[in-house]
Motif scaffolding. Structure first.
Motif, short mmCIF file in Angstrom:
data_model
loop_
_atom_site.label_atom_id
_atom_site.label_comp_id
_atom_site.label_asym_id
_atom_site.label_seq_id
_atom_site.Cartn_x
_atom_site.Cartn_y
_atom_site.Cartn_z
N SER A 171 0.83 -1.21 0.00
CA SER A 171 0.00 0.00 0.00
C SER A 171 0.86 1.25 0.00
O SER A 171 0.56 2.24 -0.69
CB SER A 171 -0.92 0.01 1.23
N ILE A 172 1.94 1.21 0.76
CA ILE A 172 2.83 2.37 0.81
C ILE A 172 3.49 2.62 -0.54
O ILE A 172 3.55 3.75 -1.03
CB ILE A 172 3.90 2.18 1.91
N ASN A 176 0.62 7.60 -4.46
CA ASN A 176 1.02 8.61 -5.45
C ASN A 176 1.66 9.76 -4.69
O ASN A 176 0.99 10.65 -4.20
CB ASN A 176 -0.22 9.07 -6.24
N ASP A 177 2.97 9.67 -4.58
CA ASP A 177 3.67 10.63 -3.72
C ASP A 177 4.87 11.19 -4.46
O ASP A 177 5.70 10.45 -4.99
CB ASP A 177 4.12 9.92 -2.43
N GLU A 178 4.95 12.51 -4.52
CA GLU A 178 6.08 13.15 -5.16
C GLU A 178 7.13 13.59 -4.16
O GLU A 178 8.20 14.06 -4.55
CB GLU A 178 5.61 14.37 -5.97
N GLY A 179 6.87 13.42 -2.88
CA GLY A 179 7.82 13.82 -1.85
C GLY A 179 8.44 12.60 -1.19
O GLY A 179 8.65 11.55 -1.82
N ALA A 185 7.12 6.54 5.53
CA ALA A 185 6.21 5.46 5.89
C ALA A 185 6.92 4.11 5.90
O ALA A 185 6.74 3.30 6.81
CB ALA A 185 5.02 5.44 4.93
N LEU A 186 7.73 3.86 4.91
CA LEU A 186 8.49 2.60 4.86
C LEU A 186 9.47 2.52 6.02
O LEU A 186 9.70 1.44 6.59
CB LEU A 186 9.24 2.48 3.53
N ARG A 187 10.08 3.64 6.35
CA ARG A 187 11.04 3.63 7.46
C ARG A 187 10.36 3.22 8.77
O ARG A 187 10.97 2.56 9.62
CB ARG A 187 11.67 5.01 7.60
#
Length: 270
Positions: A171-172, A176-179, A185-187
């Motif tokens: 899901s992470i 749709n993330d440009e930053g 989140a993965l960290r």
């Protein structure tokens, strides 16, 4: 004739002087002829010595060039094979230390090629350049794609150990993330992965493993083909099929050393 004989009999001192004069003149003539023969022989020996020295120098030059070519090409092949072996290790082990060693091995291949192409034939130089180029392409793939595979493998091990983690990570990654929201989140969910591994997983998300491996397989095949071509060209240049020996120019006989012509005997007419 009898008058000359009678004259010398009547004047023996004149006859004695004449004989002495003839002896002196004959001695001088003999000395001149002997000196000329000796001088000709000395010139012949000097010319032969110069020719032998020239032949020896040429043989030494050919031998030294052959040795230098053989050593340089052997070093190039050795360094290229070392680079490929280290790239294979990088795919299996990874690590920044090994990556630095692979970089140094690639620089060694480039250096060996630059040294070899100064003394080899044009065909061998081209074949050596192709081998060096493909070997460094293998290095480039290992430096780029091996860390991706290691990061994915580290993530897969974590996903297999924790139930439900795969869905959360998926899901992470689908965000749709440009930053750096996905990175943060993965960290949080996989803190055991390094910052570099997390960025790699995000950057190459969706790229199948097969496409990464396919490019590596192609350049490895190119390396094997380039290796075969270089070895063939090098063996031809070094005359590996022959007993290598410097070519000695044909010795020309001096006219005074020429073999005498044999005149066939004729049977007397009956």
């Amino acid at each position: 004739m009898n008058e000359f004989r009678q004259y010398f009999e009547d004047n023996p001192e004149i006859f004695t002087a004449l004989v002495a004069a003839i002896a002196i003149v004959g001695g001088l003539v003999g000395s001149i002829i002997g000196a000329k023969i000796q001088a000709n022989g000395g010139r012949d020996q000097a010319a032969a010595a110069r020719e032998a020295a020239k032949i020896a120098a040429e043989a030494q030059r050919v031998s030294a060039l052959w040795t230098a070519r053989q050593i340089q090409l052997a070093e190039l092949l050795r360094s290229a094979n070392t680079l490929i072996e280290m790239c294979d290790r990088m795919w299996l082990d990874g690590g920044e230390e090994l990556a630095g060693e692979v970089t140094a091995a690639g620089a060694a291949v480039s250096s060996r090629w630059n040294e070899a192409r100064l003394i080899v034939t044009e065909n061998v130089a081209q074949a050596a350049g192709e081998l060096a180029s493909v070997a460094m392409a293998v290095e480039g793939d290992a430096q780029l794609f091996a860390p991706i595979m290691h990061a994915r493998n580290a993530l897969d091990r974590l996903l297999s150990e924790q139930v439900g983690l795969a869905e959360e990570v998926g899901s992470i990654l689908a965000m749709n993330d440009e930053g750096d929201n996905r990175l943060r989140a993965l960290r949080n969910v996989v803190p055991s992965l390094t910052e570099e591994q997390l960025r790699t997983v995000i950057a190459y998300h969706g790229v199948p493993d097969g496409s990464l491996r396919e490019g590596t397989r192609i350049v490895r095949q190119d390396f094997n083909e380039a290796l075969i071509v270089l070895v063939r060209e090098a063996r031809e240049m070094l005359r590996a099929q022959d007993d290598v020996a410097p070519a000695v120019p044909e010795q020309r006989r001096r006219w005074w050393r020429a073999a005498p012509a044999v005149t066939p005997l004729r049977r007397p007419a009956s």
